[in-house]
Write a protein that holds these residues in place. Structure first.
Motif, PDB file in Angstrom:
ATOM      1  N   ILE A   4      54.528  23.533 -20.778  1.00 61.34           N
ATOM      2  CA  ILE A   4      53.509  24.480 -20.341  1.00 61.34           C
ATOM      3  C   ILE A   4      53.016  25.232 -21.569  1.00 61.34           C
ATOM      4  O   ILE A   4      53.802  25.610 -22.439  1.00 61.34           O
ATOM      5  CB  ILE A   4      54.059  25.477 -19.295  1.00 61.34           C
ATOM      6  CG1 ILE A   4      54.482  24.733 -18.018  1.00 61.34           C
ATOM      7  CG2 ILE A   4      53.025  26.547 -18.955  1.00 61.34           C
ATOM      8  CD1 ILE A   4      55.135  25.615 -16.984  1.00 61.34           C
ATOM      9  N   GLY A   5      51.703  25.443 -21.650  1.00 58.22           N
ATOM     10  CA  GLY A   5      51.130  26.181 -22.770  1.00 58.22           C
ATOM     11  C   GLY A   5      50.677  27.571 -22.348  1.00 58.22           C
ATOM     12  O   GLY A   5      50.384  27.810 -21.179  1.00 58.22           O
ATOM     13  N   LEU A  22      56.097  35.647 -20.501  1.00 59.75           N
ATOM     14  CA  LEU A  22      55.947  34.353 -19.845  1.00 59.75           C
ATOM     15  C   LEU A  22      56.808  33.287 -20.509  1.00 59.75           C
ATOM     16  O   LEU A  22      57.428  32.460 -19.830  1.00 59.75           O
ATOM     17  CB  LEU A  22      54.482  33.918 -19.878  1.00 59.75           C
ATOM     18  CG  LEU A  22      53.575  34.373 -18.740  1.00 59.75           C
ATOM     19  CD1 LEU A  22      52.143  33.951 -19.012  1.00 59.75           C
ATOM     20  CD2 LEU A  22      54.039  33.810 -17.406  1.00 59.75           C
ATOM     21  N   GLN A  23      56.847  33.304 -21.828  1.00 59.78           N
ATOM     22  CA  GLN A  23      57.662  32.322 -22.544  1.00 59.78           C
ATOM     23  C   GLN A  23      59.123  32.435 -22.137  1.00 59.78           C
ATOM     24  O   GLN A  23      59.787  31.433 -21.834  1.00 59.78           O
ATOM     25  CB  GLN A  23      57.513  32.513 -24.049  1.00 59.78           C
ATOM     26  CG  GLN A  23      58.276  31.463 -24.857  1.00 59.78           C
ATOM     27  CD  GLN A  23      58.080  31.640 -26.354  1.00 59.78           C
ATOM     28  OE1 GLN A  23      57.916  32.757 -26.840  1.00 59.78           O
ATOM     29  NE2 GLN A  23      58.100  30.537 -27.092  1.00 59.78           N
ATOM     30  N   LYS A  24      59.642  33.662 -22.110  1.00 58.45           N
ATOM     31  CA  LYS A  24      61.050  33.858 -21.723  1.00 58.45           C
ATOM     32  C   LYS A  24      61.282  33.440 -20.274  1.00 58.45           C
ATOM     33  O   LYS A  24      62.277  32.776 -19.956  1.00 58.45           O
ATOM     34  CB  LYS A  24      61.430  35.321 -21.911  1.00 58.45           C
ATOM     35  CG  LYS A  24      61.425  35.789 -23.363  1.00 58.45           C
ATOM     36  CD  LYS A  24      61.725  37.280 -23.456  1.00 58.45           C
ATOM     37  CE  LYS A  24      61.687  37.759 -24.908  1.00 58.45           C
ATOM     38  NZ  LYS A  24      61.928  39.225 -25.013  1.00 58.45           N
ATOM     39  N   GLY A  30      63.710  26.256 -17.380  1.00 59.71           N
ATOM     40  CA  GLY A  30      63.837  24.897 -17.877  1.00 59.71           C
ATOM     41  C   GLY A  30      62.557  24.269 -18.399  1.00 59.71           C
ATOM     42  O   GLY A  30      62.528  23.057 -18.663  1.00 59.71           O
ATOM     43  N   TYR A  31      61.513  25.068 -18.582  1.00 59.93           N
ATOM     44  CA  TYR A  31      60.261  24.535 -19.112  1.00 59.93           C
ATOM     45  C   TYR A  31      60.211  24.692 -20.628  1.00 59.93           C
ATOM     46  O   TYR A  31      60.779  25.630 -21.196  1.00 59.93           O
ATOM     47  CB  TYR A  31      59.056  25.254 -18.497  1.00 59.93           C
ATOM     48  CG  TYR A  31      58.893  24.989 -17.019  1.00 59.93           C
ATOM     49  CD1 TYR A  31      58.220  23.857 -16.564  1.00 59.93           C
ATOM     50  CD2 TYR A  31      59.413  25.872 -16.070  1.00 59.93           C
ATOM     51  CE1 TYR A  31      58.072  23.610 -15.208  1.00 59.93           C
ATOM     52  CE2 TYR A  31      59.263  25.632 -14.709  1.00 59.93           C
ATOM     53  CZ  TYR A  31      58.597  24.499 -14.287  1.00 59.93           C
ATOM     54  OH  TYR A  31      58.457  24.252 -12.949  1.00 59.93           O
ATOM     55  N   GLN A  32      59.516  23.770 -21.268  1.00 61.92           N
ATOM     56  CA  GLN A  32      59.245  23.858 -22.703  1.00 61.92           C
ATOM     57  C   GLN A  32      57.907  24.556 -22.876  1.00 61.92           C
ATOM     58  O   GLN A  32      56.881  24.081 -22.380  1.00 61.92           O
ATOM     59  CB  GLN A  32      59.215  22.453 -23.316  1.00 61.92           C
ATOM     60  CG  GLN A  32      59.190  22.428 -24.827  1.00 61.92           C
ATOM     61  CD  GLN A  32      59.282  21.008 -25.376  1.00 61.92           C
ATOM     62  OE1 GLN A  32      59.270  20.049 -24.604  1.00 61.92           O
ATOM     63  NE2 GLN A  32      59.380  20.876 -26.673  1.00 61.92           N
TER      64      GLN A  32
END
Length: 305
Positions: A4-5, A22-24, A30-32
């Motif tokens: 996900i970007g 959002l990144q955390k 479990g998303y990159q």
């Protein structure tokens, strides 16, 4: 691992903070996650004899943003959405657009709706709306000088202290037309609600495969906006001895000299926007621009005291 970007406006503290959160949050599930600013999609400006921004369209996406990415979240206003569109369109990455700006005509949700919207998208409960783009190329001495993807519009206009300009415009197989005006706008249906609207052009729904030509302050009662098929390539020849300026999507510039040509074609790449409900363009026109609102009835007579 799903990718996900997140593309955000790094001059807005709230967008930076939300991107970090959002990144955390997504990595804990479990998303990159790949973060990027909208900077790579900002095309910049060029000087008359030292052009910049001749970055190949397919190479402006940052590392990690590719065909394997499930979707990208955009945090910003309409300018950030325009920038992100150029970055992801060649890779067919759907965009969930979140308004942290002002009008947010191109955005899908507000920041306070992000948590609920993200759950809906991660569960696959959304639709994709496709918007067409243009490819704009400046040709000088038979050499491609400058190019860009464009979601809204491209504008060629006079410099502030020069007089009215003449433009010879060839549309597809049709005979060229001459327009005397301060400038000309070529827009997509998405751009019909932007600069073209302010110049008196009609609103075009996003699903119609057309371009629109709108003169800016034309010196003729016969010069009016024209809507035509986006399968017709457009070439603009500056029929004036003065240097002019080209602007794409309001954030990129290139000087146009008298012998230059500006070529516009429909881009092979489209933008994919994530919609959490069926797209309803008239609703957006009402909410953002006040279109079609009912008139308030006025009394037929007034009793004076």
């Amino acid at each position: 691992m799903p990718k996900i970007g997140v593309i955000y406006n790094d001059i807005k503290p709230i967008a930076c903070q939300v991107a970090e959160n959002l990144q955390k949050q997504l990595e804990s599930k479990g998303y990159q996650v790949y973060l990027a600013t909208g900077y790579a999609g900002i095309l910049g400006y060029s000087h008359p004899h030292r052009p910049v921004c001749h970055s190949p369209i397919e190479q402006i996406a940052v590392e990690g943003f590719d065909h394997n990415m499930s979707f990208a979240i955009v945090l910003g206003g309409d300018g950030t959405v325009l920038s992100a569109s150029r970055q992801v369109a060649p890779h067919n990455i759907p965009l969930l657009t979140v308004n942290t700006g002002h009008l947010g005509f191109l955005t899908e949700i507000y920041l306070n709706q992000l948590s609920t919207a993200l759950e809906q998208v991660l569960s696959g409960k959304y639709e994709i709306e496709t918007r067409s783009m243009m490819k704009v190329t400046v040709i000088r001495d038979q050499t491609s000088l400058w190019e860009a993807l464009c979601l809204n519009e491209m504008v060629v206009h006079r410099e502030p202290l020069t007089s009215m300009c003449h433009f010879e415009i060839a549309i597809g197989r049709h005979s060229p037309v001459d327009i005397a005006a301060d400038g000309v706008i070529i827009s997509t249906p998405t751009g019909s609600t932007a600069y073209s609207l302010s110049a008196g052009g009609p609103v075009v729904t996003p699903d119609v495969p057309v371009f629109q030509l709108a003169p800016i302050c034309p010196h003729s009662l016969a010069s009016r906006s024209l809507v035509f098929s986006d399968q017709e390539p457009v070439t603009i020849y500056p029929a004036t001895p003065n240097q002019m300026v080209m602007v794409v999507d309001g954030n990129a510039g290139c000087y146009i000299l008298p012998d230059d040509q500006v070529k516009i074609v429909r881009s092979p790449y489209d933008v994919q926007f994530i919609r959490l409900q069926s797209p309803e363009f008239f609703r957006i026109l009402r909410e953002k621009l006040g279109w079609g609102l009912p008139h308030i009835a006025k009394p037929t007579s007034v009793e004076l005291p």
